[in-house]
Structure formats: C-alpha cells, structure tokens
Design a protein around this motif. Sequence first.
Motif, PDB file in Angstrom:
ATOM      1  N   PRO A  16       0.837  -1.205   0.000  1.00 13.83           N
ATOM      2  CA  PRO A  16       0.000   0.000   0.000  1.00 13.83           C
ATOM      3  C   PRO A  16       0.875   1.259   0.000  1.00 13.83           C
ATOM      4  O   PRO A  16       1.892   1.307   0.687  1.00 13.83           O
ATOM      5  N   ASN A  17       0.495   2.241  -0.786  1.00 10.43           N
ATOM      6  CA  ASN A  17       1.230   3.505  -0.845  1.00 10.43           C
ATOM      7  C   ASN A  17       0.455   4.582  -0.104  1.00 10.43           C
ATOM      8  O   ASN A  17      -0.702   4.851  -0.406  1.00 10.43           O
ATOM      9  N   GLY A  18       1.121   5.188   0.881  1.00  6.23           N
ATOM     10  CA  GLY A  18       0.472   6.221   1.662  1.00  6.23           C
ATOM     11  C   GLY A  18       1.183   6.381   2.998  1.00  6.23           C
ATOM     12  O   GLY A  18       2.261   5.812   3.213  1.00  6.23           O
ATOM     13  N   LEU A  19       0.562   7.171   3.865  1.00  6.10           N
ATOM     14  CA  LEU A  19       1.113   7.383   5.199  1.00  6.10           C
ATOM     15  C   LEU A  19       0.116   6.841   6.209  1.00  6.10           C
ATOM     16  O   LEU A  19      -1.067   7.187   6.156  1.00  6.10           O
ATOM     17  N   GLY A  20       0.589   5.979   7.106  1.00  4.90           N
ATOM     18  CA  GLY A  20      -0.329   5.360   8.059  1.00  4.90           C
ATOM     19  C   GLY A  20       0.241   5.303   9.464  1.00  4.90           C
ATOM     20  O   GLY A  20       1.458   5.292   9.647  1.00  4.90           O
ATOM     21  N   MET A  21      -0.646   5.254  10.447  1.00  5.42           N
ATOM     22  CA  MET A  21      -0.232   5.072  11.838  1.00  5.42           C
ATOM     23  C   MET A  21      -1.224   4.174  12.564  1.00  5.42           C
ATOM     24  O   MET A  21      -2.418   4.474  12.612  1.00  5.42           O
ATOM     25  N   GLY A  22      -0.728   3.066  13.126  1.00  3.94           N
ATOM     26  CA  GLY A  22      -1.556   2.208  13.976  1.00  3.94           C
ATOM     27  C   GLY A  22      -2.506   1.313  13.202  1.00  3.94           C
ATOM     28  O   GLY A  22      -3.016   1.678  12.155  1.00  3.94           O
ATOM     29  N   GLY A  23      -2.767   0.111  13.738  1.00  6.40           N
ATOM     30  CA  GLY A  23      -3.680  -0.814  13.074  1.00  6.40           C
ATOM     31  C   GLY A  23      -2.909  -1.700  12.104  1.00  6.40           C
ATOM     32  O   GLY A  23      -1.842  -2.193  12.421  1.00  6.40           O
ATOM     33  N   GLN A  24      -3.439  -1.858  10.893  1.00  5.68           N
ATOM     34  CA  GLN A  24      -2.745  -2.686   9.899  1.00  5.68           C
ATOM     35  C   GLN A  24      -3.142  -2.239   8.503  1.00  5.68           C
ATOM     36  O   GLN A  24      -4.022  -1.419   8.328  1.00  5.68           O
ATOM     37  N   HIS A  25      -2.466  -2.818   7.504  1.00  5.38           N
ATOM     38  CA  HIS A  25      -2.730  -2.421   6.115  1.00  5.38           C
ATOM     39  C   HIS A  25      -4.208  -2.539   5.798  1.00  5.38           C
ATOM     40  O   HIS A  25      -4.832  -3.552   6.077  1.00  5.38           O
ATOM     41  N   GLY A  26      -4.741  -1.476   5.216  1.00  7.02           N
ATOM     42  CA  GLY A  26      -6.159  -1.464   4.860  1.00  7.02           C
ATOM     43  C   GLY A  26      -7.056  -1.172   6.049  1.00  7.02           C
ATOM     44  O   GLY A  26      -8.267  -1.036   5.906  1.00  7.02           O
ATOM     45  N   PHE A  66      -6.050   1.116   9.051  1.00  3.45           N
ATOM     46  CA  PHE A  66      -5.203   1.947   9.902  1.00  3.45           C
ATOM     47  C   PHE A  66      -6.022   2.806  10.857  1.00  3.45           C
ATOM     48  O   PHE A  66      -7.156   3.186  10.548  1.00  3.45           O
ATOM     49  N   GLY A  67      -5.418   3.129  12.014  1.00  2.00           N
ATOM     50  CA  GLY A  67      -6.022   4.115  12.911  1.00  2.00           C
ATOM     51  C   GLY A  67      -6.062   5.473  12.221  1.00  2.00           C
ATOM     52  O   GLY A  67      -6.986   6.259  12.393  1.00  2.00           O
ATOM     53  N   LEU A  68      -5.019   5.735  11.430  1.00  2.32           N
ATOM     54  CA  LEU A  68      -4.927   6.957  10.634  1.00  2.32           C
ATOM     55  C   LEU A  68      -4.221   6.624   9.322  1.00  2.32           C
ATOM     56  O   LEU A  68      -3.108   6.104   9.333  1.00  2.32           O
ATOM     57  N   GLY A  86      -8.482   9.260   2.661  1.00  2.00           N
ATOM     58  CA  GLY A  86      -7.885   8.624   3.824  1.00  2.00           C
ATOM     59  C   GLY A  86      -8.912   7.812   4.579  1.00  2.00           C
ATOM     60  O   GLY A  86     -10.095   7.813   4.223  1.00  2.00           O
ATOM     61  N   HIS A  87      -8.489   7.104   5.619  1.00  2.00           N
ATOM     62  CA  HIS A  87      -9.449   6.424   6.484  1.00  2.00           C
ATOM     63  C   HIS A  87      -8.956   6.402   7.937  1.00  2.00           C
ATOM     64  O   HIS A  87      -7.777   6.587   8.202  1.00  2.00           O
ATOM     65  N   SER A  88      -9.904   6.233   8.852  1.00  2.00           N
ATOM     66  CA  SER A  88      -9.574   6.019  10.258  1.00  2.00           C
ATOM     67  C   SER A  88     -10.496   4.904  10.712  1.00  2.00           C
ATOM     68  O   SER A  88     -11.685   5.104  10.900  1.00  2.00           O
ATOM     69  N   LYS A  89      -9.931   3.704  10.836  1.00  2.00           N
ATOM     70  CA  LYS A  89     -10.765   2.541  11.136  1.00  2.00           C
ATOM     71  C   LYS A  89     -10.499   2.074  12.558  1.00  2.00           C
ATOM     72  O   LYS A  89      -9.362   2.011  13.000  1.00  2.00           O
ATOM     73  N   TYR A 123      -3.062   1.765  19.189  1.00  2.00           N
ATOM     74  CA  TYR A 123      -3.149   2.948  20.065  1.00  2.00           C
ATOM     75  C   TYR A 123      -4.440   3.039  20.878  1.00  2.00           C
ATOM     76  O   TYR A 123      -4.630   3.999  21.612  1.00  2.00           O
ATOM     77  N   ASN A 124      -5.326   2.072  20.697  1.00  2.00           N
ATOM     78  CA  ASN A 124      -6.594   2.110  21.427  1.00  2.00           C
ATOM     79  C   ASN A 124      -7.403   3.382  21.129  1.00  2.00           C
ATOM     80  O   ASN A 124      -8.159   3.869  21.964  1.00  2.00           O
ATOM     81  N   SER A 125      -7.210   3.930  19.932  1.00  2.00           N
ATOM     82  CA  SER A 125      -7.945   5.148  19.557  1.00  2.00           C
ATOM     83  C   SER A 125      -9.258   4.762  18.898  1.00  2.00           C
ATOM     84  O   SER A 125      -9.336   3.741  18.218  1.00  2.00           O
ATOM     85  N   PRO A 126     -10.303   5.590  19.078  1.00  2.00           N
ATOM     86  CA  PRO A 126     -11.552   5.369  18.351  1.00  2.00           C
ATOM     87  C   PRO A 126     -11.388   5.895  16.919  1.00  2.00           C
ATOM     88  O   PRO A 126     -10.306   6.358  16.552  1.00  2.00           O
ATOM     89  N   GLN A 127     -12.433   5.823  16.125  1.00  2.00           N
ATOM     90  CA  GLN A 127     -12.402   6.451  14.797  1.00  2.00           C
ATOM     91  C   GLN A 127     -12.207   7.954  14.993  1.00  2.00           C
ATOM     92  O   GLN A 127     -12.951   8.595  15.722  1.00  2.00           O
ATOM     93  N   LEU A 128     -11.175   8.508  14.347  1.00  2.00           N
ATOM     94  CA  LEU A 128     -10.822   9.910  14.588  1.00  2.00           C
ATOM     95  C   LEU A 128     -11.533  10.869  13.636  1.00  2.00           C
ATOM     96  O   LEU A 128     -11.762  12.027  13.964  1.00  2.00           O
ATOM     97  N   SER A 129     -11.852  10.374  12.439  1.00  2.00           N
ATOM     98  CA  SER A 129     -12.510  11.201  11.429  1.00  2.00           C
ATOM     99  C   SER A 129     -14.026  11.096  11.597  1.00  2.00           C
ATOM    100  O   SER A 129     -14.520  10.174  12.238  1.00  2.00           O
ATOM    101  N   ALA A 130     -14.750  12.039  10.976  1.00  2.00           N
ATOM    102  CA  ALA A 130     -16.215  12.008  11.084  1.00  2.00           C
ATOM    103  C   ALA A 130     -16.758  10.747  10.413  1.00  2.00           C
ATOM    104  O   ALA A 130     -17.636  10.068  10.944  1.00  2.00           O
ATOM    105  N   LYS A 131     -16.238  10.430   9.223  1.00  2.00           N
ATOM    106  CA  LYS A 131     -16.631   9.204   8.520  1.00  2.00           C
ATOM    107  C   LYS A 131     -15.408   8.296   8.431  1.00  2.00           C
ATOM    108  O   LYS A 131     -14.286   8.786   8.328  1.00  2.00           O
ATOM    109  N   GLU A 132     -15.650   6.987   8.430  1.00  2.00           N
ATOM    110  CA  GLU A 132     -14.524   6.049   8.398  1.00  2.00           C
ATOM    111  C   GLU A 132     -13.600   6.332   7.206  1.00  2.00           C
ATOM    112  O   GLU A 132     -12.383   6.425   7.359  1.00  2.00           O
ATOM    113  N   ASP A 133     -14.174   6.468   6.015  1.00  2.00           N
ATOM    114  CA  ASP A 133     -13.390   6.884   4.845  1.00  2.00           C
ATOM    115  C   ASP A 133     -13.634   8.368   4.659  1.00  2.00           C
ATOM    116  O   ASP A 133     -14.766   8.791   4.480  1.00  2.00           O
ATOM    117  N   PHE A 134     -12.558   9.157   4.738  1.00  2.00           N
ATOM    118  CA  PHE A 134     -12.766  10.608   4.705  1.00  2.00           C
ATOM    119  C   PHE A 134     -12.060  11.250   3.521  1.00  2.00           C
ATOM    120  O   PHE A 134     -11.181  10.655   2.888  1.00  2.00           O
TER     121      PHE A 134
END
Length: 470
Positions: free
Chosen positions: A367-377, A379-381, A390-393, A401-412
Amino acid sequence: KMGNAESNAYQNHLSRFLPEEQSDIDGVFDTLSGSSGSAGAKTAKATKKTVTLAALQAAHTREPLPEQMTVRLYNGMKSIDLPGKSSGLSEQVAKEQFVIFMSNLLKGNADEKITIIMRMISKTEGPVKGKQIQEFTEDLITSVVHVLNYRKELKGWNLENTRDSVSGVKALAAQLLSELKLADGTKPVGPQLLETSFDPSVVEDWVYRVPQISVFLSVVIRQGLHVLHSLPDQTNDILNLVPRCKGMKGRGLVSLFDIPSIIYINSHLPAELQHKWQLLFSSRLHGESFSQLCGHIVNKGPCLVILRDLDGYLFGGFASHSWEVKPQFQGDNRCFLFSVFPSLAVYTYTGYNDHFMYLNHGQQTMPNGLGMGGQHGYFGLWIDSDYGKGHSKAKPRCTTYNSPQLSAKEDFTLDAMEVWAVGDIPESVAKGKKSILDVDPEAQALLEMAGKTRQSEGLREPIEEDEDEE
C-alpha cells in the motif's frame, strides 16, 4: 520587623521564598494596596495595608487577566484564615493572606492548594457541582491563553496564526474534567458530570492527578499578577508550556492547531522535544500532492501530523522517528494518535503490535500512503498516496493505540494537512545536507521507474535559520 503578633505559620510561609522573591511579592502587594512601601513601611501601620477587589481589578491587573479570573483570585486570597481573626467577614485581603496565598499556590502541595482552589471554584463551603468546576477550568485556560498572549509569551504563535481558541478552551477543559472521579472510582460524563456534586477530597485528588491545573494557576499568578515571573523557577513546567513556533512567520497561514491544543499535545511529547515546533509541510502552502508531502517530511526527525477532514474533524499523530519511505513499519512506542476537534485527546501505545508508523510511495506491491496504527487497509490513521483520500478505522478501537475512529466518517476526504517537526531538526538536515532522494539513488530510481519526476527538485525550501520569531 513586624512585631510578635506575626504568626509562626506566616513566617513558615515566608521562609519558602528566596529573599529576592520576598521583595518581589512585597512590591506587588504594595502596588496593589496603593502604598509605595518605602517611607510607610517603617511605621507600625504598614502591617495593616490591605488589598481590595477593586484594587485587584484596577489598572494593574485588568488587562492581563480576564475579569472572572481576577474575582476568583480575590476569593482565593480572602479564603485564607488567619489565627485570631474572624474568617471570611473582611472584604479586604491582608498582607499575611496575600503571602500565604502565593506560598500555597506557587510552592505548596495538592493538600495546601485545595482549600484555595475550592474557594476559587465556589465562594461557599462544602461540595461543588461539576458545572462549577467546568466554569473554573474554562476560566483558568482562557486566562492562560489571554495572559501569555498579553505578555508576548506565545513564542511565535499568536491568536491570528492559530485556530480560534474558544473551542480549544472548551475541548481542553472537557479533557481535564474527564479525569474527575468520585470516591467510588466512577467517572460521571456529559450532562451527568455537570449535575454531580464533588466533595473537596475528590477535587483534591483531581488536582493531584491533573498537573495542568497547578501549572496553569502558576502561570496565571506569575504572569497575570506579575509575581516571580522573571525569577528562575525550580520547575520547567512553564518553560515548555508553549513550544517555540518556527516557519509560520510572514506566510499568512492559520494553523490547524489552537493554543490550548498546542499546550496539551506538547505536554505529551518526550520532554526533549517540547521546546520547539517547526512547520515542514502545509497543504495550503505546498499544494495537495503526496510526493510534495514526502519531499518535505522525510528524514526531518520526530514530527506531528495534523489533518482536517471535510466534516471539520481535526486529528493526527506523533511520529517519534524520522519518516522514511520504505515498505516496513517504523517508529517506537512513544508514537501516539490524537484528536483535536470535536474532542481533545491523546491515544497511546497498547502493546498489542508495533505498527507505529508507515510511509510508502511508488511501490507496486505494498500500500502507498502514510499510516499510523492498526494494519494495512485498516489503519487508525491513513492518508492515501492518491492524495486527498484517507481512512480512520477502529471497530471499536485501533489495536496499536486504542484510539476510536478519529474522522467524522470512516473513509474521509482530506481538507487540509500540516506536518510539524518537533524538537531540533537532525544535524545533517539542519546544515542543509542532501535530501533522501539525493542520498538514496534507489528511492530516486523507484520514483523514476514509477514515471514520477523529482518534483522536489528546485522546490525544496531551505531550512529556516533560527531567526527569532518573537
């Protein structure tokens, strides 16, 4: 000096201050009580000088401190009981009360601070409502922003080049209040919190566990009343409260951060990175291009990434290591994700996996992009290399990181983005050395194979010199 009516308690409080601190406090008290300590100080009457609320509100403090905070400070000073005096009846603050107030709030422990803080929250004794604690906390944060701005202590930030701080004040207050818990350990939330009554012991526990309250009070007193503000302090809390800002000057930009969120996020960074933030990338400045993003952030040391989606949610992550373009996860357990709006929060490492940070570009297989936390496809961010998506799943939470969905919609859809280097940019980069593309022929070859020319050629900005931005 003042005869033997002086209580031992008062002498003990006085002895906490160095001689130069004592004379500083005397000077402020003399100014507030309207006497110029020189001639009068020799007479017995000098001990009877007092400070009224009107004097506190007069020119000396009105500008640096908002009205509500001045009243709260006055109530705090008045709440101090002096031996042999009927408490709470006098509308004036005696010198002893003034000194003990300064001693407890600037040098005391949670136990010593709590009585005064309780009186600053509510003029009456006994339990206080959550709503009163909320109002106190919001007033306190508002006063910190106001007084630092007034005293020109925002170090290159200002109220024009940052997001409106009103929502930031509410968000930071809500974050600090989320630590309030009742004696049985439950944490009331939302409307329930505002209606709950909290005993002094519970509020004391909160002040003890939430160090920001004491730090903010100290800032308001030192900078607002201008007491001990110039004397070196035993703590560096205030020193790194606001990091120095580099890279905004003269660019007409408004950051996605507001002052309260800068203070809060900065306090979660490793201590050695808290003194300076430098803008590396802004989508409004450098355009909406993933290769521009990579060109500006690779090999620049630890960074904060913040973005806004089209729904106005603000969130991001702290990368503890330099970003590198490679198909593996990077970083360590100091990385975290955060939310700035609609709520302010930091989400730290869980220990579940080591998928801290990831950056890839121009690869066929990964996958090409910038990600933090979670796994490919998942990511937390995630910001896709197809810039703008982008997405925040998190169902229900990001594993890393035990973070909830950070964006308003999962795919933003991305609206704006900034990346800030924190601490000092690595030596090799600071000296204007070559970029990753110059050093790493493989990265260059990959870009050329992918048909991408070196967009950063000629566009890369020189690293700013350390000019003083104040």
